[in-house]
Design a protein around this motif. Structure first.
Motif, PDB file in Angstrom:
ATOM      1  N   LYS A   1       0.830  -1.212   0.000  1.00 36.24           N
ATOM      2  CA  LYS A   1       0.000   0.000   0.000  1.00 36.24           C
ATOM      3  C   LYS A   1       0.860   1.257   0.000  1.00 36.24           C
ATOM      4  CE  LYS A   1      -4.244  -1.688   2.132  1.00 36.24           C
ATOM      5  NZ  LYS A   1      -5.135  -1.583   3.300  1.00 36.24           N
ATOM      6  N   GLU A   2       1.938   1.226   0.773  1.00 36.05           N
ATOM      7  CA  GLU A   2       2.850   2.386   0.803  1.00 36.05           C
ATOM      8  C   GLU A   2       3.486   2.608  -0.556  1.00 36.05           C
ATOM      9  OE1 GLU A   2       5.561   1.512   3.954  1.00 36.05           O
ATOM     10  OE2 GLU A   2       4.139   2.075   5.532  1.00 36.05           O
ATOM     11  N   GLN A   3       3.918   1.533  -1.199  1.00 33.23           N
ATOM     12  CA  GLN A   3       4.523   1.659  -2.522  1.00 33.23           C
ATOM     13  C   GLN A   3       3.511   2.182  -3.538  1.00 33.23           C
ATOM     14  OE1 GLN A   3       6.097  -2.163  -3.566  1.00 33.23           O
ATOM     15  NE2 GLN A   3       7.824  -2.027  -2.137  1.00 33.23           N
ATOM     16  N   LEU A   4       2.278   1.697  -3.451  1.00 31.30           N
ATOM     17  CA  LEU A   4       1.244   2.128  -4.381  1.00 31.30           C
ATOM     18  C   LEU A   4       0.906   3.610  -4.190  1.00 31.30           C
ATOM     19  CD1 LEU A   4      -0.647   1.160  -6.615  1.00 31.30           C
ATOM     20  CD2 LEU A   4      -2.323   0.609  -4.859  1.00 31.30           C
ATOM     21  N   THR A   5       0.818   4.056  -2.954  1.00 28.46           N
ATOM     22  CA  THR A   5       0.525   5.480  -2.716  1.00 28.46           C
ATOM     23  C   THR A   5       1.679   6.356  -3.149  1.00 28.46           C
ATOM     24  OG1 THR A   5       1.261   5.268  -0.417  1.00 28.46           O
ATOM     25  CG2 THR A   5      -1.111   5.084  -0.834  1.00 28.46           C
TER      26      THR A   5
END
Length: 123
Positions: free
Chosen positions: A114-118
């Motif tokens: 999720k952090e990478q996607l954001t």
């Protein structure tokens, strides 16, 4: 939308399915208590008198646990029951720990995805 974002979304969805599958499959012994207990009773009764055909290479004749034991059938059955109970208690706690560890690792991985996607979507 970039290819990396699509990849991360698919990885996030796959991770979610893995978490759901791990949640459903945890606590196998607890969900199958009756089967585990009945199998233990069966093994405790049949185990001491079970034998197989002698193979001729290593054993000249088949040996039963009752023949080797000094306890007789009842004592050997109780020893089988104690060993079976201890083995499944150890297995229960080991599997419980492994399931919790797997779910925790999957949830940590989901947070990273999720952090990478954001971070990709902000750029």
């Amino acid at each position: 939308m970039s290819m990396q974002a699509k990849y991360l979304k698919k990885a996030l969805l796959a991770n979610q399915y893995k978490i759901e599958r791990a949640e459903k499959s945890k606590n196998w012994i607890g969900r199958n208590k009756v089967k585990v207990i009945l199998f233990g009773i069966f093994m405790s009764v049949v185990g001491p008198v079970y034998t197989h055909e002698p193979d001729g290479l290593h054993r000249r004749e088949a040996v039963k646990a009752v023949d080797v034991s000094d306890f007789g059938h009842m004592g050997t059955a109780i020893a089988f029951a104690i060993f079976y109970t201890l083995a499944f208690l150890v297995a229960y706690f080991v599997w419980k720990y492994q399931d919790a560890k797997q779910i925790r690792q999957l949830k940590e991985h989901r947070i990273q995805l999720k952090e990478q996607l954001t971070s990709i979507q902000q750029v």
